[in-house]
Write a protein that holds these residues in place. Structure first.
Motif, PDB file in Angstrom:
ATOM      1  N   ARG A   1      -0.597   6.362 -12.993  1.00  0.00           N
ATOM      2  CA  ARG A   1      -1.559   5.254 -12.810  1.00  0.00           C
ATOM      3  C   ARG A   1      -1.497   4.282 -13.989  1.00  0.00           C
TER       4      ARG A   1
ATOM      5  N   ALA B   1      -2.267 -10.679 -10.110  1.00  0.00           N
ATOM      6  CA  ALA B   1      -1.957  -9.417  -9.437  1.00  0.00           C
ATOM      7  C   ALA B   1      -3.037  -8.411  -9.793  1.00  0.00           C
ATOM      8  N   LYS B   2      -3.297  -7.505  -8.882  1.00  0.00           N
ATOM      9  CA  LYS B   2      -4.235  -6.420  -9.176  1.00  0.00           C
ATOM     10  C   LYS B   2      -3.754  -5.164  -8.476  1.00  0.00           C
ATOM     11  N   ILE B   3      -4.190  -4.045  -8.997  1.00  0.00           N
ATOM     12  CA  ILE B   3      -3.844  -2.755  -8.406  1.00  0.00           C
ATOM     13  C   ILE B   3      -5.113  -1.916  -8.391  1.00  0.00           C
ATOM     14  N   SER B   4      -5.254  -1.115  -7.362  1.00  0.00           N
ATOM     15  CA  SER B   4      -6.394  -0.200  -7.293  1.00  0.00           C
ATOM     16  C   SER B   4      -5.891   1.145  -6.774  1.00  0.00           C
ATOM     17  N   PHE B   5      -6.619   2.183  -7.121  1.00  0.00           N
ATOM     18  CA  PHE B   5      -6.247   3.535  -6.739  1.00  0.00           C
ATOM     19  C   PHE B   5      -7.387   4.147  -5.950  1.00  0.00           C
TER      20      PHE B   5
ATOM     21  N   ARG C   1       0.866  -1.180   0.000  1.00  0.00           N
ATOM     22  CA  ARG C   1       0.000   0.000   0.000  1.00  0.00           C
ATOM     23  C   ARG C   1       0.900   1.226   0.000  1.00  0.00           C
TER      24      ARG C   1
ATOM     25  N   MET D   1       1.737   2.191 -13.767  1.00  0.00           N
ATOM     26  CA  MET D   1       1.659   1.204 -12.686  1.00  0.00           C
ATOM     27  C   MET D   1       0.708   0.068 -13.067  1.00  0.00           C
ATOM     28  N   THR D   2      -0.404   0.400 -13.708  1.00  0.00           N
ATOM     29  CA  THR D   2      -1.362  -0.622 -14.138  1.00  0.00           C
ATOM     30  C   THR D   2      -0.716  -1.553 -15.160  1.00  0.00           C
TER      31      THR D   2
ATOM     32  N   VAL E   1       1.699  -3.981 -13.376  1.00  0.00           N
ATOM     33  CA  VAL E   1       0.982  -5.036 -12.654  1.00  0.00           C
ATOM     34  C   VAL E   1       0.388  -6.058 -13.629  1.00  0.00           C
TER      35      VAL E   1
ATOM     36  N   HIS F   1       2.433  -9.432 -14.620  1.00  0.00           N
ATOM     37  CA  HIS F   1       2.862 -10.269 -13.492  1.00  0.00           C
ATOM     38  C   HIS F   1       3.436 -11.604 -13.976  1.00  0.00           C
TER      39      HIS F   1
END
Length: 161
Positions: free
Chosen positions: A41, A57-61, A26, A44-45, A48, A51
């Motif tokens: 963003r 893998a996941k990413i959230s903002f 985080r 970074m997306t 991810v 992977h």
């Protein structure tokens, strides 16, 4: 690994010498423009999405994250006014802080609508970390600086941003 219900703390258990089945991270980032935020963003997306095989893998903002805040002429004028107060009080002049080194200020939420200035609070060390300390003697000095600055600014003719 698990994130607490408030989304503040992460806990983990297991052995330190094996690859964990779950990993969490985080963090946040600071930018100077919303366009820069969008680029960060997107990058970074994309990272991810690439992977390792047989993993996910996941990413959230967080939609409530601190917005971008660029230095502006109006912000620089406010700092110049504060430095006038500092000179009159025999205090050291404050140089503008490099935008890449500053933290998130609540002023960021209205920075696109109004000029702002941060750093009028108490002096402290170890901010937002265990062992954080506040210099209580700084309260009187900071209150005096802020009051004089606001009084002087209230006597100036307003201009639209």
């Amino acid at each position: 690994a698990a994130l607490d219900p408030d989304g503040i703390r992460i806990s983990a258990k297991g052995k330190t010498n094996i690859i964990p089945g779950i990993a969490l991270a985080r963090g946040d980032f600071r930018t100077l423009s919303e366009e820069q935020s969008a680029r960060v963003r997107a990058k970074m997306t994309a990272i991810v999405a690439e992977h390792a095989p047989l993993t996910s893998a996941k990413i959230s903002f967080d939609p409530g994250a601190y917005p971008a805040m660029a230095p502006t002429d109006g912000n620089k004028a406010l700092l110049a006014a504060l430095n006038g107060v500092n000179r009159d009080l025999g205090l050291a002049e404050m140089a503008p802080l490099d935008p890449l080194k500053r933290g998130a200020g609540d002023i960021s939420f209205v920075a696109s609508d109004v000029d702002g200035l941060v750093g009028l609070g108490t002096s402290s060390r170890g901010d937002h970390a265990p062992g954080e300390t506040v210099d209580l003697d700084s309260i009187k000095r900071q209150a005096k600086r802020s009051a004089i600055l606001m009084t002087r600014l209230s006597k100036e003719k307003l201009s639209a941003k």
